[in-house]
Write an enzyme that holds these catalytic residues in place. Structure first.
Site, PDB file in Angstrom:
ATOM      1  N   SER A 116       0.837  -1.187   0.000  1.00 21.88           N
ATOM      2  CA  SER A 116       0.000   0.000   0.000  1.00 21.88           C
ATOM      3  C   SER A 116       0.877   1.243   0.000  1.00 21.88           C
ATOM      4  O   SER A 116       2.069   1.194   0.324  1.00 21.88           O
ATOM      5  CB  SER A 116      -0.884   0.000   1.254  1.00 21.88           C
ATOM      6  OG  SER A 116      -1.520   1.238   1.471  1.00 21.88           O
ATOM      7  N   TYR A 130      -2.402  -0.390  10.230  1.00 20.13           N
ATOM      8  CA  TYR A 130      -2.335  -0.644   8.797  1.00 20.13           C
ATOM      9  C   TYR A 130      -0.967  -0.269   8.242  1.00 20.13           C
ATOM     10  O   TYR A 130      -0.367  -1.026   7.468  1.00 20.13           O
ATOM     11  CB  TYR A 130      -3.444   0.134   8.088  1.00 20.13           C
ATOM     12  CG  TYR A 130      -3.688  -0.328   6.678  1.00 20.13           C
ATOM     13  CD1 TYR A 130      -4.343  -1.535   6.429  1.00 20.13           C
ATOM     14  CD2 TYR A 130      -3.281   0.435   5.586  1.00 20.13           C
ATOM     15  CE1 TYR A 130      -4.575  -1.975   5.134  1.00 20.13           C
ATOM     16  CE2 TYR A 130      -3.506   0.007   4.295  1.00 20.13           C
ATOM     17  CZ  TYR A 130      -4.153  -1.192   4.068  1.00 20.13           C
ATOM     18  OH  TYR A 130      -4.363  -1.630   2.781  1.00 20.13           O
TER      19      TYR A 130
END
Length: 297
Positions: free
Chosen positions: A141, A154
């Site tokens: 990501s 995350y």
């Protein structure tokens, strides 16, 4: 530019294949002739995805953090298709909010699924990839490139999977296996829509500088992932501008610290009002993960 290797006739494993990036990636690989093994926690949705694919496919219910389950899946996929050429470690969940107020169980689960689940997937399928001299793609990501407030779990997990993939790449390259990292910014999935249900998270994201403040369509991002798989690329960027972020990533923590301090001061009254409320995993995929764990004996 590296020559493309067609996925036609090859066997691809995709985790988190019931929805979002995983589902569309499976469909696009199948459209190019790949045979698919779909892995996830939503058996009905996995079956529906599998039934719509134009090529030979199968689906397996498994938690990517369960070593025994993933070893079983790897063995059964190998028996079912005879080989494994491509593995995409895509399964992931997210949780938002200030770290100090986070629900430890949900925070830890993000690390378990995104990082430990990716490691478990890679460990289970590497023997088959070594046989086929195949390709492992780890979906990371923008969160692996830059830290962000309210996203500690995350960011930590995606930074970890990026490092994991880079380490494994160096270990297996001499045996013909290629390892890639896929980077995605905010992409139109259930996870991102679920995160946007939190008013503070949504507004904070909208205040990011362009082009990181917008949500990108899923289709073009997955097309880029497919092209990266065909090229067996070390780095695959779902949005064009993410490649340029690599050159400035060393400066980003300082920038984020300065800007984040200002924004957190702005949002503090609203964050305080919600303090004490449980922040679970976001989106439909997060709900499926929590449901599966609740049903475990």
């Amino acid at each position: 530019m590296r020559a493309r290797r067609s996925p036609e006739g090859r066997v691809a494993v995709v985790t988190g294949a019931a929805r979002g990036v995983g589902e569309l990636l499976a469909r696009k690989l199948a459209a190019r002739g790949a045979r698919l093994a779909l892995v996830g926690l939503e058996p009905d949705r996995l079956r529906q995805v599998s039934d719509r694919l134009p090529t030979d496919s199968g689906h397996w219910y498994a938690d990517v953090t369960d070593t025994e389950a993933m070893e079983r899946v790897a063995r059964e996929v190998r028996e079912r298709f005879g080989r494994v050429d491509i593995v995409v470690a895509n399964a992931g969940v997210a949780q938002g909010g200030p770290f100090a107020d986070s629900d430890a169980r949900s925070w830890n689960r993000v690390i378990e699924v995104n990082l430990l689940g990716s490691a478990t997937t890679a460990r289970a399928f590497l023997p088959a990839l070594l046989e086929s001299r195949g390709y492992l793609l780890q979906i990371a990501s923008l969160a692996a490139i830059t830290p962000a407030p309210l996203m500690s779990a995350y960011c930590a997990s995606k930074s970890g999977v990026e490092a994991l993939a880079n380490c494994v790449r160096a270990e297996v390259a001499h045996r013909g296996v290629k390892v890639g990292v896929g980077y995605l910014s905010w992409t139109d999935t259930d996870m991102v829509r679920g995160a946007d249900e939190d008013e503070v998270m949504r507004e904070l994201r909208q205040r990011l500088p362009w082009p990181s403040n917008r949500t990108y369509p899923l289709g073009p991002a997955v097309d880029r992932l497919v092209a990266g798989i065909e090229r067996r690329s070390a780095h695959v960027y779902g949005q064009w501008w993410l490649r340029g972020m690599q050159g400035i990533r060393g400066q980003l923590p300082g920038i984020i610290a300065t800007v984040g301090q200002r924004e957190m001061r702005r949002f503090e009254p609203r964050l305080a009002a919600g303090r004490g409320a449980r922040r679970g995993l976001v989106g439909a995929g997060g709900a499926a993960d929590e449901k599966a764990r609740a049903e475990q004996p």
